[in-house]
Design a protein around this motif. Structure first.
Motif, PDB file in Angstrom:
ATOM      1  N   PRO A 124       0.799  -1.229   0.000  1.00  0.00           N
ATOM      2  CA  PRO A 124       0.000   0.000   0.000  1.00  0.00           C
ATOM      3  C   PRO A 124       0.835   1.285   0.000  1.00  0.00           C
ATOM      4  O   PRO A 124       0.398   2.295  -0.537  1.00  0.00           O
ATOM      5  N   GLY A 125       2.027   1.249   0.566  1.00  0.00           N
ATOM      6  CA  GLY A 125       2.895   2.434   0.535  1.00  0.00           C
ATOM      7  C   GLY A 125       3.292   2.789  -0.888  1.00  0.00           C
ATOM      8  O   GLY A 125       3.243   3.959  -1.287  1.00  0.00           O
ATOM      9  N   LEU A 126       3.673   1.790  -1.658  1.00  0.00           N
ATOM     10  CA  LEU A 126       4.000   2.006  -3.065  1.00  0.00           C
ATOM     11  C   LEU A 126       2.751   2.462  -3.816  1.00  0.00           C
ATOM     12  O   LEU A 126       2.815   3.388  -4.634  1.00  0.00           O
ATOM     13  N   GLY A 127       1.619   1.820  -3.538  1.00  0.00           N
ATOM     14  CA  GLY A 127       0.371   2.190  -4.215  1.00  0.00           C
ATOM     15  C   GLY A 127      -0.001   3.639  -3.960  1.00  0.00           C
ATOM     16  O   GLY A 127      -0.373   4.372  -4.881  1.00  0.00           O
ATOM     17  N   ARG A 128       0.117   4.086  -2.714  1.00  0.00           N
ATOM     18  CA  ARG A 128      -0.205   5.474  -2.371  1.00  0.00           C
ATOM     19  C   ARG A 128       0.755   6.426  -3.078  1.00  0.00           C
ATOM     20  O   ARG A 128       0.335   7.441  -3.643  1.00  0.00           O
ATOM     21  N   ASP A 129       2.040   6.105  -3.047  1.00  0.00           N
ATOM     22  CA  ASP A 129       3.041   6.969  -3.681  1.00  0.00           C
ATOM     23  C   ASP A 129       2.765   7.110  -5.179  1.00  0.00           C
ATOM     24  O   ASP A 129       2.737   8.223  -5.719  1.00  0.00           O
ATOM     25  N   LEU A 130       2.531   5.992  -5.856  1.00  0.00           N
ATOM     26  CA  LEU A 130       2.264   6.057  -7.296  1.00  0.00           C
ATOM     27  C   LEU A 130       0.946   6.767  -7.598  1.00  0.00           C
ATOM     28  O   LEU A 130       0.852   7.526  -8.560  1.00  0.00           O
ATOM     29  N   ALA A 131      -0.070   6.530  -6.763  1.00  0.00           N
ATOM     30  CA  ALA A 131      -1.354   7.208  -6.979  1.00  0.00           C
ATOM     31  C   ALA A 131      -1.185   8.721  -6.892  1.00  0.00           C
ATOM     32  O   ALA A 131      -1.755   9.464  -7.710  1.00  0.00           O
ATOM     33  N   LEU A 132      -0.401   9.200  -5.938  1.00  0.00           N
ATOM     34  CA  LEU A 132      -0.162  10.640  -5.826  1.00  0.00           C
ATOM     35  C   LEU A 132       0.626  11.174  -7.020  1.00  0.00           C
ATOM     36  O   LEU A 132       0.316  12.243  -7.559  1.00  0.00           O
ATOM     37  N   ARG A 133       1.637  10.435  -7.452  1.00  0.00           N
ATOM     38  CA  ARG A 133       2.440  10.867  -8.593  1.00  0.00           C
ATOM     39  C   ARG A 133       1.600  10.896  -9.876  1.00  0.00           C
ATOM     40  O   ARG A 133       1.666  11.840 -10.656  1.00  0.00           O
ATOM     41  N   PHE A 134       0.800   9.862 -10.080  1.00  0.00           N
ATOM     42  CA  PHE A 134      -0.039   9.834 -11.282  1.00  0.00           C
ATOM     43  C   PHE A 134      -1.195  10.815 -11.178  1.00  0.00           C
ATOM     44  O   PHE A 134      -1.651  11.341 -12.185  1.00  0.00           O
TER      45      PHE A 134
END
Length: 160
Positions: A124-134
């Motif tokens: 989920p940490g990676l998912g949150r980071d990528l969601a914010l970047r995208f």
């Protein structure tokens, strides 16, 4: 399309889009990526087609276009090297919302969308980071599209 060697965490760490991403996340993303080359004129995708990939442009330029009734394909933005191409792979129904064509030869890192979605579900940490970047990429693209559509449909007297 020509594919070259695998993609390492160090390769991705050099890219502005991935600035600050922890090395384990970069290594995981590198495992679902490949280095690719495309000639000028290569059509990456058309609006409405299934979206299963995204690209991080390393060199070259790509035009994003939108089908406008009565006008055909209208370029809404030109993406330079270091830009991300594609965000529709992340959100259902996973269909491209724009089209894209290489304006000149392009080198890029290509990422497998379903593979990245699996990584995000598992971490989920990676998912949150990528969601914010995208999310930031989407905001930029939508603003560019809005400005381009205003240019296309504004009446000459409204531009004064």
């Amino acid at each position: 399309m020509k594919t070259t060697d695998g993609v390492t965490a160090a390769d991705l760490a050099e890219q502005r889009f991935f600035s600050g991403v922890p090395e384990p996340h970069l290594a995981a993303l590198g495992a679902v990526a490949e280095a690719v080359d495309f000639p000028a004129g290569h059509r990456f995708f058309d609006e409405g087609e299934p979206a299963q990939r995204f690209w991080l442009l390393r060199s070259g330029k790509v035009a994003l276009d939108l089908q406008v009734p009565g006008r055909g394909a209208v370029v809404v933005e030109t993406l330079p090297a270091s830009a991300v191409l594609g965000w529709s792979w992340l959100f259902p129904p996973h269909r491209w919302r724009f089209g894209a064509v290489a304006l000149e030869p392009v080198t890029a890192f290509a990422f497998d969308g379903p593979g990245v979605r699996e990584l995000c579900a598992a971490d989920p940490g990676l998912g949150r980071d990528l969601a914010l970047r995208f999310g930031a990429v989407m905001g930029d693209r939508l603003e560019a599209t809005r400005v381009r559509m205003l240019d296309l449909y504004a009446h000459p007297e409204e531009l004064r």
